[in-house]
Design a protein around this motif. Sequence first.
Motif, PDB file in Angstrom:
ATOM      1  N   PRO A   1      -6.276  15.069   1.444  1.00  0.00           N
ATOM      2  CA  PRO A   1      -6.920  16.385   1.492  1.00  0.00           C
ATOM      3  C   PRO A   1      -7.520  16.616   2.881  1.00  0.00           C
ATOM      4  N   THR A   2      -7.759  17.861   3.242  1.00  0.00           N
ATOM      5  CA  THR A   2      -8.217  18.127   4.616  1.00  0.00           C
ATOM      6  C   THR A   2      -9.722  17.959   4.805  1.00  0.00           C
ATOM      7  N   ASN A   3     -10.498  18.151   3.761  1.00  0.00           N
ATOM      8  CA  ASN A   3     -11.954  18.169   3.982  1.00  0.00           C
ATOM      9  C   ASN A   3     -12.693  17.041   3.260  1.00  0.00           C
ATOM     10  N   THR A   4     -12.209  15.805   3.415  1.00  0.00           N
ATOM     11  CA  THR A   4     -12.926  14.675   2.834  1.00  0.00           C
ATOM     12  C   THR A   4     -13.245  13.683   3.941  1.00  0.00           C
ATOM     13  N   ASP A   5     -13.993  12.623   3.612  1.00  0.00           N
ATOM     14  CA  ASP A   5     -14.324  11.601   4.608  1.00  0.00           C
ATOM     15  C   ASP A   5     -13.073  10.933   5.144  1.00  0.00           C
ATOM     16  N   TYR A   6     -12.062  10.808   4.293  1.00  0.00           N
ATOM     17  CA  TYR A   6     -10.832  10.130   4.724  1.00  0.00           C
ATOM     18  C   TYR A   6      -9.678  11.099   4.782  1.00  0.00           C
TER      19      TYR A   6
ATOM     20  N   ILE B   1      -5.313  -0.443   7.650  1.00  0.00           N
ATOM     21  CA  ILE B   1      -4.301  -0.527   6.598  1.00  0.00           C
ATOM     22  C   ILE B   1      -2.915  -0.421   7.218  1.00  0.00           C
ATOM     23  N   GLY B   2      -2.079  -1.406   6.897  1.00  0.00           N
ATOM     24  CA  GLY B   2      -0.693  -1.380   7.361  1.00  0.00           C
ATOM     25  C   GLY B   2       0.210  -0.946   6.219  1.00  0.00           C
ATOM     26  N   THR B   3       1.095  -0.007   6.513  1.00  0.00           N
ATOM     27  CA  THR B   3       1.981   0.475   5.457  1.00  0.00           C
ATOM     28  C   THR B   3       3.250   1.064   6.055  1.00  0.00           C
ATOM     29  N   SER B   4       4.349   0.894   5.320  1.00  0.00           N
ATOM     30  CA  SER B   4       5.615   1.482   5.768  1.00  0.00           C
ATOM     31  C   SER B   4       5.777   2.915   5.261  1.00  0.00           C
ATOM     32  N   VAL B   5       4.758   3.447   4.558  1.00  0.00           N
ATOM     33  CA  VAL B   5       4.831   4.849   4.104  1.00  0.00           C
ATOM     34  C   VAL B   5       3.624   5.660   4.612  1.00  0.00           C
TER      35      VAL B   5
ATOM     36  N   VAL C   1       0.878  -1.186   0.000  1.00  0.00           N
ATOM     37  CA  VAL C   1       0.000   0.000   0.000  1.00  0.00           C
ATOM     38  C   VAL C   1       0.913   1.233   0.000  1.00  0.00           C
ATOM     39  N   ARG C   2       0.850   2.001  -1.065  1.00  0.00           N
ATOM     40  CA  ARG C   2       1.857   3.038  -1.255  1.00  0.00           C
ATOM     41  C   ARG C   2       1.312   4.462  -1.382  1.00  0.00           C
ATOM     42  N   SER C   3       0.007   4.621  -1.634  1.00  0.00           N
ATOM     43  CA  SER C   3      -0.486   5.976  -1.891  1.00  0.00           C
ATOM     44  C   SER C   3      -1.813   6.231  -1.172  1.00  0.00           C
ATOM     45  N   TYR C   4      -2.134   7.519  -1.068  1.00  0.00           N
ATOM     46  CA  TYR C   4      -3.432   7.914  -0.501  1.00  0.00           C
ATOM     47  C   TYR C   4      -4.577   7.322  -1.336  1.00  0.00           C
ATOM     48  N   GLU C   5      -4.391   7.294  -2.654  1.00  0.00           N
ATOM     49  CA  GLU C   5      -5.428   6.738  -3.540  1.00  0.00           C
ATOM     50  C   GLU C   5      -5.626   5.245  -3.252  1.00  0.00           C
ATOM     51  N   ASP C   6      -4.525   4.510  -3.037  1.00  0.00           N
ATOM     52  CA  ASP C   6      -4.636   3.089  -2.657  1.00  0.00           C
ATOM     53  C   ASP C   6      -5.496   2.944  -1.401  1.00  0.00           C
ATOM     54  N   VAL C   7      -5.212   3.803  -0.425  1.00  0.00           N
ATOM     55  CA  VAL C   7      -5.914   3.716   0.859  1.00  0.00           C
ATOM     56  C   VAL C   7      -7.410   3.970   0.679  1.00  0.00           C
ATOM     57  N   VAL C   8      -7.753   4.994  -0.083  1.00  0.00           N
ATOM     58  CA  VAL C   8      -9.173   5.312  -0.287  1.00  0.00           C
ATOM     59  C   VAL C   8      -9.872   4.142  -0.985  1.00  0.00           C
ATOM     60  N   THR C   9      -9.228   3.586  -2.010  1.00  0.00           N
ATOM     61  CA  THR C   9      -9.821   2.436  -2.713  1.00  0.00           C
ATOM     62  C   THR C   9     -10.107   1.304  -1.728  1.00  0.00           C
ATOM     63  N   LEU C  10      -9.155   1.024  -0.862  1.00  0.00           N
ATOM     64  CA  LEU C  10      -9.306  -0.082   0.094  1.00  0.00           C
ATOM     65  C   LEU C  10     -10.406   0.208   1.113  1.00  0.00           C
TER      66      LEU C  10
END
Length: 247
Positions: free
Chosen positions: A242-247, A229-233, A212-221
């Motif tokens: 972004p500051t004003n979203t659900d995630y 979500i476990g990630t080294s980054v 898992v490497r990006s914010y987009e990956d996290v949102v998809t998951l």
Amino acid sequence: MNVRCYLDSTYLKTALQAGISDMDNINIVEYCVREAIEEQFKLVMIRPEFVAIAKEIIMQSNSRVLVGTVIDFPSGDHSLNFKLQEAQSAIAAGADELDFVIDYKSFLKGDLNIVKQQVLECSRLVLQNNRTIKWIIEVAALNATQIIQITTLIKNVIIANFKEDVYDSVFVKSSTGFFTKNDGSIGVATIDDIKLILENAFPLPVKAAGGVRSYEDVVTLLVLGVKRIGTSVAKAIADAAPTNTDY
Ligand SMILES: O=C[C@H](O)COP(=O)(O)O
């Protein structure tokens, strides 16, 4: 909610793997713990020998960041007693969450009773101590049918032996992030792997980890239904949110 609430910020390298001295490795662990406090991540995930120091730093900071560690990592092929003893020590040191590598090699050999007994006894130990357990199935070692079977095995052991109120404390997790494939690359979890786990783990929650490497990956998951979500980054992912979203 903020993306940080879902992130297990992970540093699991030994000094040898990182190619640095033991002291430098401890310094990295301490840096990760302080960063997790600063960023208010859900949890910092470190090797068992660092749990006590991580807990100490977090307590001194009055932070709510949890400490997680790994058991029988990354091979998963040690005995039930080995797993129980390592877990017992981690609990005594203050670990809040314990991520066990399931004995997927015994599973692949068809020794299902060994695997079922480990899932039962280790889950019992962790749950009796009011901690959270996660079962790492190492998807890169498995095909789709095997992912379904081992996820179902974990779910069935838990449902048959524990009350509903602990289900939220037993995760199925995708990868160690340390599995080396035949071509020498590191085996990560694909979206298809995660979907298979999600479809078969319910009512148990799912943790995605490994690649898992990006914010987009996290949102998809998260949209798919992953709960952690476990990630080294983790820091880079949080910085990209972004500051004003659900995630
Ligand atoms: O348990 C989590 C993994 O070690 C993280 O893997 P990663 O380095 O691919 O993010």
